[in-house]
Design a protein around this motif. Structure first.
Motif, mmCIF file in Angstrom:
data_model
loop_
_atom_site.group_PDB
_atom_site.id
_atom_site.type_symbol
_atom_site.label_atom_id
_atom_site.label_comp_id
_atom_site.label_asym_id
_atom_site.label_seq_id
_atom_site.Cartn_x
_atom_site.Cartn_y
_atom_site.Cartn_z
ATOM 1 N N MET A 279 0.493 41.904 -39.027
ATOM 2 C CA MET A 279 1.776 42.626 -39.008
ATOM 3 C C MET A 279 1.582 43.854 -38.117
ATOM 4 N N ASP A 280 2.651 44.340 -37.489
ATOM 5 C CA ASP A 280 2.589 45.596 -36.733
ATOM 6 C C ASP A 280 1.834 46.633 -37.574
ATOM 7 N N VAL A 281 0.835 47.287 -36.958
ATOM 8 C CA VAL A 281 -0.069 48.135 -37.750
ATOM 9 C C VAL A 281 0.656 49.327 -38.376
ATOM 10 N N SER A 437 1.989 50.262 -29.208
ATOM 11 C CA SER A 437 2.133 51.562 -28.544
ATOM 12 C C SER A 437 2.139 51.363 -27.029
ATOM 13 N N SER A 438 2.767 52.318 -26.321
ATOM 14 C CA SER A 438 2.749 52.255 -24.857
ATOM 15 C C SER A 438 1.362 52.695 -24.398
ATOM 16 N N SER A 439 1.042 52.443 -23.124
ATOM 17 C CA SER A 439 -0.235 52.928 -22.588
ATOM 18 C C SER A 439 0.057 54.034 -21.592
ATOM 19 N N ASN A 440 1.038 54.879 -21.943
ATOM 20 C CA ASN A 440 1.466 55.933 -21.018
ATOM 21 C C ASN A 440 0.516 57.123 -20.959
ATOM 22 N N SER A 441 -0.422 57.211 -21.905
ATOM 23 C CA SER A 441 -1.418 58.286 -21.818
ATOM 24 C C SER A 441 -2.794 57.625 -21.916
ATOM 25 N N LEU A 442 -3.823 58.371 -21.498
ATOM 26 C CA LEU A 442 -5.167 57.787 -21.547
ATOM 27 C C LEU A 442 -5.547 57.453 -22.971
ATOM 28 N N GLN A 443 -5.158 58.368 -23.892
ATOM 29 C CA GLN A 443 -5.518 58.121 -25.290
ATOM 30 C C GLN A 443 -4.870 56.829 -25.794
ATOM 31 N N SER A 444 -3.546 56.678 -25.499
ATOM 32 C CA SER A 444 -2.887 55.484 -26.040
ATOM 33 C C SER A 444 -3.336 54.219 -25.321
ATOM 34 N N HIS A 449 -5.331 51.472 -32.446
ATOM 35 C CA HIS A 449 -5.900 51.341 -33.794
ATOM 36 C C HIS A 449 -7.034 50.302 -33.763
ATOM 37 N N PRO A 450 -8.172 50.591 -34.447
ATOM 38 C CA PRO A 450 -9.288 49.632 -34.462
ATOM 39 C C PRO A 450 -8.898 48.302 -35.115
ATOM 40 N N ASN A 451 -9.759 47.318 -34.956
ATOM 41 C CA ASN A 451 -9.510 46.011 -35.567
ATOM 42 C C ASN A 451 -9.980 45.950 -37.016
ATOM 43 N N PHE A 452 -10.396 47.084 -37.542
ATOM 44 C CA PHE A 452 -10.792 47.144 -38.958
ATOM 45 C C PHE A 452 -10.381 48.505 -39.495
ATOM 46 N N GLY A 463 -3.581 41.522 -33.427
ATOM 47 C CA GLY A 463 -2.220 41.449 -32.885
ATOM 48 C C GLY A 463 -1.950 42.526 -31.857
ATOM 49 N N GLY A 464 -0.739 42.479 -31.330
ATOM 50 C CA GLY A 464 -0.380 43.306 -30.189
ATOM 51 C C GLY A 464 -0.343 44.801 -30.440
ATOM 52 N N SER A 465 -0.312 45.241 -31.694
ATOM 53 C CA SER A 465 -0.208 46.687 -31.938
ATOM 54 C C SER A 465 -1.574 47.349 -32.137
ATOM 55 N N VAL A 466 -2.647 46.562 -32.111
ATOM 56 C CA VAL A 466 -3.993 47.149 -32.286
ATOM 57 C C VAL A 466 -4.854 46.854 -31.045
ATOM 58 N N HIS A 467 -6.108 47.274 -31.076
ATOM 59 C CA HIS A 467 -7.011 47.036 -29.954
ATOM 60 C C HIS A 467 -7.192 45.525 -29.718
ATOM 61 N N PRO A 468 -7.252 44.965 -28.476
ATOM 62 C CA PRO A 468 -7.157 45.701 -27.215
ATOM 63 C C PRO A 468 -5.723 45.875 -26.700
ATOM 64 N N GLY A 469 -4.695 45.290 -27.355
ATOM 65 C CA GLY A 469 -3.324 45.548 -26.917
ATOM 66 C C GLY A 469 -2.428 44.328 -27.026
ATOM 67 N N GLY A 470 -1.206 44.476 -26.456
ATOM 68 C CA GLY A 470 -0.203 43.414 -26.570
ATOM 69 C C GLY A 470 -0.300 42.390 -25.449
#
Ligand SMILES: Cc1cc2nc3c(=O)[nH]c(=O)nc-3n(C[C@H](O)[C@H](O)[C@H](O)COP(=O)(O)OP(=O)(O)OC[C@H]3O[C@@H](n4cnc5c(N)ncnc54)[C@H](O)[C@@H]3O)c2cc1C
Length: 487
Positions: A279-281, A437-444, A449-452, A463-470
């Motif tokens: 589910m979306d994190v 989340s968008s990847s509009n900043s280096l942090q994002s 969010h980690p996979n655990f 899923g798409g809302s956690v690492h490595p992305g959508g």
């Protein structure tokens, strides 16, 4: 006794995680709120026209193949796909068209034909993007960035030593301007920022690796349409013995002594040794882990862009368009300013048209086509989508008519329209964002969010809302990472 795993959600990552863990010998159950599998990667019919709900572009098919190989099963019985010659056909309002071939050399020939002064620059850009992709693939795309062991590998050390080559610290647009003079080429290579729901003026130059997937590795289409990825994986999971429960929305994750021990659905407890949320994190924390403190990086995240999609049944076949097509906006900068700052849609947006019936003949009756028109939009922020939908429909019809020299209004025989609110309702994706989340900043871009869970044992996320992305390839990788960190 076999350990039991419960997967919440049967999106592409949930399906892949269920297959990987079943292949490793776990007992696996998947609970899905909808009546069918796939989440965003599913389909539906309007009359006798088949429409894919969301994704259209399929890259890195080897990640699907790997699931069958791991399970020791021959893929041919379940899933077939082919490579598309043209990854995307581009149109500009002044009449220029450009066929972006899947094959690198053919792509360069087309550049030579249309932008001949830039051929060497494009060649060098493609090579550098490939090198960047190969540098980050193993550590960023295939490993957890939140495990110390990841940084001790040869691949990580190599990437750190080559960090300046990755163009992390400039925007994608600035990188593209360093290479190209022609505004049309800049626009073409900028557009790949939208593949992770970001703006080319904000997201990092490392995102130039995304185009490498299309212009070098290639774009593919499953023989029965892209949603067949979900249906084939579902069939494989069933054959392996994974159990599925549909129309079953999980209400809570049960926590005992800082460990996940099960889930609650309609007040009934289901115990398990391991819980994986697909589910979306953000919504997992909001709804299933009430009272648990949200990690910093998701509390302050910026949602990725969303989309307004028009699904049209067309009573005619259009010879000028390909499977994937883009009609560019006249002003890309304004377009992204509207999406990310004004939280609205510019009146001259870039229009993506996909007609899978050009290649999957069963998708529409003879002589007809199934059109999927996607317009990038802001995430849902309380906008009046009814008004936006009406204006947008008029604007895109005008734009398609003037660019393709057609008059499509009378060719649309039935339609459905999807807004960010519908995406949130149908797939439980917060604010209807397509990629978490968008990847509009280096942090994002790098610290999703980690996979655990760092605080709760036996709780994992894919899923798409956690690492490595959508996007399909990254979602499949998130499932791979989860299955590797579960012992
Ligand atoms: C319009 C659109 C176009 C896109 N285009 C592309 C593209 O061309 N190429 C590409 O690679 N990607 C594309 N994407 C992105 C891609 O679809 C997603 O990144 C990917 O499919 C997300 O998969 P996921 O595993 O995160 O799960 P999701 O598809 O988000 O599915 C999650 C599942 O979990 C279920 N669920 C949620 N909460 C619960 C609960 N509490 N209990 C039980 N079940 C629950 C939902 O019903 C859903 O089925 C697009 C997305 C959209 C919407």
């Amino acid at each position: 006794m076999k350990k039991k795993v419960i997967v919440i959600g049967s999106g592409i990552a949930g399906l892949a995680a269920s297959i990987r863990l079943k292949s490793k010998g776990y007992e696996v159950e998947v609970f899905e709120k909808n009546s069918n599998v796939g989440g965003k990667l599913s389909d539906f019919y309007i009359d006798n026209f088949r429409h894919d709900f969301g994704p259209k572009l399929f890259t890195m098919p080897e990640l699907v193949e790997e699931l069958f190989e791991n399970a020791g099963v021959n893929i041919d019985k379940y899933f077939k796909y082919e490579k598309l010659d043209i990854a995307c056909k581009y149109f500009w309002c002044d009449g220029l068209t450009f066929n972006a071939y899947s094959n690198n050399q053919k792509f360069l020939n087309e550049v030579n034909k249309n932008f001949n002064k830039e051929e060497n620059k494009v060649k060098s850009y493609l090579i550098k993007s490939k090198n960047k992709f190969n540098l980050v693939k193993r550590i960023f795309l295939e490993k957890s960035l939140h495990k110390f062991s990841t940084y001790l590998s040869f691949d990580a050390i190599k990437a750190i030593f080559n960090i300046l080559q990755l163009n992390i610290f400039i925007s994608l647009d600035s990188l593209n301007r360093r290479y190209f003079r022609d505004e049309k080429l800049i626009q073409l290579f900028n557009r790949f920022a939208t593949y992770n729901g970001s703006s080319p003026y904000l997201t990092s130059g490392i995102m130039s690796i995304i185009q490498h997937l299309e212009h070098d590795l290639g774009v593919f289409m499953p023989k029965k349409g892209i949603s067949d990825i979900s249906y084939s994986l579902h069939n494989l999971a069933i054959d392996l013995g994974v159990k599925f429960y549909f129309n079953s929305e999980i209400d809570q994750i049960l926590i005992k002594d800082k460990s996940a021990v099960g889930v609650v659905i309609n007040k009934i407890h289901h115990k398990a040794d391991i819980i994986i949320s697909n589910m979306d994190v953000n919504l997992t924390y909001d709804r299933l882990l009430k009272g648990l403190k949200k990690p910093f990086f998701i509390k302050n995240y910026q949602p990725s862009s969303s989309a307004v999609v028009f699904y049209w049944n067309m009573n005619k076949s259009f010879s000028d368009i390909n499977v994937h097509n883009i009609i560019f906006s006249k002003d890309q900068e304004k377009e992204f300013d509207y999406i990310f700052n004004k939280k609205s849609i510019y009146n001259d947006p870039t229009v993506y048209i996909c007609s899978t019936s050009k290649i999957v003949k069963e998708d529409a009756p003879d002589g007809c086509e199934n059109w999927f028109i996607l317009i990038n939009s802001p995430f849902d922020n309380g906008q009046d989508w009814e008004i936006i939908k009406k204006e947008l429909r008029n604007n895109i019809i005008k734009k398609i008519n003037s660019t393709l020299k057609v008059n499509i209004e009378n060719n649309i025989i039935n339609e459905k329209i999807l807004t960010p609110v519908d995406i949130e309702t149908e797939t439980l994706s917060k604010f209807g964002s397509l990629y978490g989340s968008s990847s509009n900043s280096l942090q994002s871009a790098f610290v999703r969010h980690p996979n655990f869970s760092k605080n709760i044992n036996n709780l994992y996320f894919c899923g798409g809302s956690v690492h490595p992305g959508g996007g399909i390839p990254l979602c499949l990788n998130s499932a791979k990472i989860v299955s590797e960190i579960i012992n």
